[in-house]
Design a protein around this motif. Structure first.
Motif, PDB file in Angstrom:
ATOM      1  N   THR A  31       0.818  -1.195   0.000  1.00 50.80           N
ATOM      2  CA  THR A  31       0.000   0.000   0.000  1.00 50.80           C
ATOM      3  C   THR A  31       0.855   1.250   0.000  1.00 50.80           C
ATOM      4  OG1 THR A  31      -1.660  -1.205   1.248  1.00 50.80           O
ATOM      5  CG2 THR A  31      -1.868   1.185   1.200  1.00 50.80           C
ATOM      6  N   LEU A  32       0.578   2.158  -0.936  1.00 54.57           N
ATOM      7  CA  LEU A  32       1.297   3.430  -0.950  1.00 54.57           C
ATOM      8  C   LEU A  32       0.900   4.234   0.275  1.00 54.57           C
ATOM      9  CD1 LEU A  32       0.964   4.610  -4.626  1.00 54.57           C
ATOM     10  CD2 LEU A  32       3.046   4.020  -3.441  1.00 54.57           C
ATOM     11  N   MET A  33       1.871   4.805   0.952  1.00 55.02           N
ATOM     12  CA  MET A  33       1.590   5.607   2.133  1.00 55.02           C
ATOM     13  C   MET A  33       2.763   6.503   2.430  1.00 55.02           C
ATOM     14  SD  MET A  33       2.060   2.545   4.846  1.00 55.02           S
ATOM     15  CE  MET A  33       1.046   1.574   3.795  1.00 55.02           C
ATOM     16  N   PRO A  34       2.580   7.468   3.312  1.00 50.67           N
ATOM     17  CA  PRO A  34       3.713   8.301   3.696  1.00 50.67           C
ATOM     18  C   PRO A  34       4.820   7.448   4.297  1.00 50.67           C
ATOM     19  CG  PRO A  34       1.662   9.244   4.483  1.00 50.67           C
ATOM     20  CD  PRO A  34       1.342   7.877   3.939  1.00 50.67           C
ATOM     21  N   ALA A 149      -5.898  11.209 -11.463  1.00 52.74           N
ATOM     22  CA  ALA A 149      -5.373  11.863 -10.263  1.00 52.74           C
ATOM     23  C   ALA A 149      -4.660  10.851  -9.364  1.00 52.74           C
ATOM     24  CB  ALA A 149      -6.511  12.551  -9.503  1.00 52.74           C
ATOM     25  N   ASN A 150      -5.213   9.651  -9.239  1.00 50.95           N
ATOM     26  CA  ASN A 150      -4.628   8.602  -8.408  1.00 50.95           C
ATOM     27  C   ASN A 150      -3.264   8.179  -8.941  1.00 50.95           C
ATOM     28  OD1 ASN A 150      -4.298   5.506  -7.761  1.00 50.95           O
ATOM     29  ND2 ASN A 150      -5.726   6.278  -6.217  1.00 50.95           N
ATOM     30  N   ILE A 151      -3.205   7.915 -10.239  1.00 45.04           N
ATOM     31  CA  ILE A 151      -1.940   7.505 -10.866  1.00 45.04           C
ATOM     32  C   ILE A 151      -0.888   8.601 -10.719  1.00 45.04           C
ATOM     33  CG2 ILE A 151      -0.787   6.984 -13.064  1.00 45.04           C
ATOM     34  CD1 ILE A 151      -3.482   5.734 -13.990  1.00 45.04           C
ATOM     35  N   THR A 152      -1.278   9.827 -11.017  1.00 43.27           N
ATOM     36  CA  THR A 152      -0.321  10.933 -11.024  1.00 43.27           C
ATOM     37  C   THR A 152       0.186  11.240  -9.620  1.00 43.27           C
ATOM     38  OG1 THR A 152      -1.539  11.789 -12.940  1.00 43.27           O
ATOM     39  CG2 THR A 152       0.096  13.237 -11.959  1.00 43.27           C
ATOM     40  N   ALA A 153      -0.690  11.229  -8.633  1.00 40.78           N
ATOM     41  CA  ALA A 153      -0.263  11.463  -7.244  1.00 40.78           C
ATOM     42  C   ALA A 153       0.654  10.334  -6.765  1.00 40.78           C
ATOM     43  CB  ALA A 153      -1.475  11.596  -6.326  1.00 40.78           C
ATOM     44  N   ALA A 154       0.307   9.100  -7.092  1.00 40.17           N
ATOM     45  CA  ALA A 154       1.138   7.961  -6.686  1.00 40.17           C
ATOM     46  C   ALA A 154       2.516   8.033  -7.348  1.00 40.17           C
ATOM     47  CB  ALA A 154       0.442   6.646  -7.044  1.00 40.17           C
ATOM     48  N   ALA A 155       2.553   8.416  -8.622  1.00 41.93           N
ATOM     49  CA  ALA A 155       3.838   8.554  -9.321  1.00 41.93           C
ATOM     50  C   ALA A 155       4.660   9.680  -8.709  1.00 41.93           C
ATOM     51  CB  ALA A 155       3.613   8.797 -10.811  1.00 41.93           C
ATOM     52  N   ASN A 156       4.000  10.758  -8.298  1.00 43.06           N
ATOM     53  CA  ASN A 156       4.678  11.871  -7.645  1.00 43.06           C
ATOM     54  C   ASN A 156       5.267  11.417  -6.304  1.00 43.06           C
ATOM     55  OD1 ASN A 156       5.534  14.562  -7.311  1.00 43.06           O
ATOM     56  ND2 ASN A 156       3.614  15.164  -6.363  1.00 43.06           N
ATOM     57  N   TYR A 157       4.487  10.666  -5.533  1.00 42.87           N
ATOM     58  CA  TYR A 157       4.968  10.092  -4.273  1.00 42.87           C
ATOM     59  C   TYR A 157       6.183   9.192  -4.524  1.00 42.87           C
ATOM     60  CZ  TYR A 157       5.250   6.699  -0.483  1.00 42.87           C
ATOM     61  OH  TYR A 157       5.707   5.864   0.510  1.00 42.87           O
ATOM     62  N   ALA A 158       6.045   8.285  -5.489  1.00 42.16           N
ATOM     63  CA  ALA A 158       7.135   7.349  -5.794  1.00 42.16           C
ATOM     64  C   ALA A 158       8.388   8.097  -6.261  1.00 42.16           C
ATOM     65  CB  ALA A 158       6.689   6.341  -6.853  1.00 42.16           C
ATOM     66  N   ALA A 159       8.217   9.183  -7.013  1.00 39.08           N
ATOM     67  CA  ALA A 159       9.367   9.974  -7.467  1.00 39.08           C
ATOM     68  C   ALA A 159      10.099  10.579  -6.274  1.00 39.08           C
ATOM     69  CB  ALA A 159       8.910  11.076  -8.421  1.00 39.08           C
ATOM     70  N   HIS A 160       9.351  11.086  -5.306  1.00 37.86           N
ATOM     71  CA  HIS A 160       9.970  11.677  -4.120  1.00 37.86           C
ATOM     72  C   HIS A 160      10.606  10.621  -3.214  1.00 37.86           C
ATOM     73  CE1 HIS A 160       7.683  15.249  -5.295  1.00 37.86           C
ATOM     74  NE2 HIS A 160       8.590  15.907  -4.598  1.00 37.86           N
ATOM     75  N   ILE A 165       8.439   5.872 -10.210  1.00 37.07           N
ATOM     76  CA  ILE A 165       7.558   4.710 -10.094  1.00 37.07           C
ATOM     77  C   ILE A 165       8.205   3.500 -10.756  1.00 37.07           C
ATOM     78  CG2 ILE A 165       6.228   5.187 -12.203  1.00 37.07           C
ATOM     79  CD1 ILE A 165       4.619   3.967  -8.932  1.00 37.07           C
ATOM     80  N   ASP A 166       9.091   3.740 -11.712  1.00 37.08           N
ATOM     81  CA  ASP A 166       9.788   2.656 -12.396  1.00 37.08           C
ATOM     82  C   ASP A 166      10.713   1.884 -11.452  1.00 37.08           C
ATOM     83  OD1 ASP A 166       8.532   3.413 -14.734  1.00 37.08           O
ATOM     84  OD2 ASP A 166      10.241   4.555 -15.468  1.00 37.08           O
ATOM     85  N   ASN A 167      11.121   2.509 -10.359  1.00 35.15           N
ATOM     86  CA  ASN A 167      12.006   1.860  -9.394  1.00 35.15           C
ATOM     87  C   ASN A 167      11.241   1.025  -8.377  1.00 35.15           C
ATOM     88  OD1 ASN A 167      14.181   3.123 -10.625  1.00 35.15           O
ATOM     89  ND2 ASN A 167      14.100   4.871  -9.249  1.00 35.15           N
TER      90      ASN A 167
END
Length: 172
Positions: A31-34, A149-160, A165-167
């Motif tokens: 699960t994606l989370m902080p 919005a879900n995909i883009t926010a999750a990708a933004n989280y993964a980038a940070h 998200i590829d990693n």
């Protein structure tokens, strides 16, 4: 039973238990989370990759020329990500979406630790509301269940968190 047979059975049991433990540990953090939140296992809805938005007002938006299905949502997200400098590829997004929700934009985990605390994981990339709010990308709907919005926010989280998200290839 001979000693060899007993040894083999014991080894198989050990490997089986180790495999279950490894699988459970990997599933526990999907699960994606902080970063400071505790990871937990999620349920996956297995559907085709051309899932269309369910009725009932999920906030799904379709831009002109983009299909209102998984392929279209990923492509729309990639356009926004490119404009905002968020790294990621079609393959990385789709791989993670299929693992997280099976391509179901209405997927919601109602039983993990996040749900027990009142913040269930939602959408294609199973994002909890605090993560969505922290990593929401301007220009997308302010709805965690909106596929783009879900995909883009999750990708933004993964980038940070991971650089891209590829990693993300398993538990995150």
């Amino acid at each position: 039973m001979t000693m060899t047979t007993r040894t083999r059975i014991a080894r198989l049991r050990t490997l089986g238990l180790a495999g279950l433990a490894t699988t459970g540990a990997a599933a526990a953090a999907l699960t994606l989370m902080p970063a400071n939140a505790q990871a937990a296992e999620l349920t996956q809805a297995h559907t085709s990759t051309a899932v269309t938005a369910s009725s009932g007002g999920s906030g799904t938006a379709s831009r002109a020329g983009s299909a209102n299905n998984l392929d279209g949502w990923i492509k729309q997200s990639l356009q926004i990500m490119k404009a905002k400098g968020i790294p990621g590829s079609y393959e990385g997004l789709k791989r993670n979406i299929m693992r997280e929700s099976g391509g179901n934009p209405g997927a919601q985990n109602n039983w993990d630790v996040n749900a027990q605390k009142g913040t269930p994981s939602k959408g294609l990339l199973q994002v909890i509301d605090p993560t969505f709010n922290a990593y929401h990308v301007a220009g997308t709907a302010h709805s965690v269940t909106d596929p783009v919005a879900n995909i883009t926010a999750a990708a933004n989280y993964a980038a940070h968190r991971y650089g891209s998200i590829d990693n993300v290839n398993s538990a995150y």
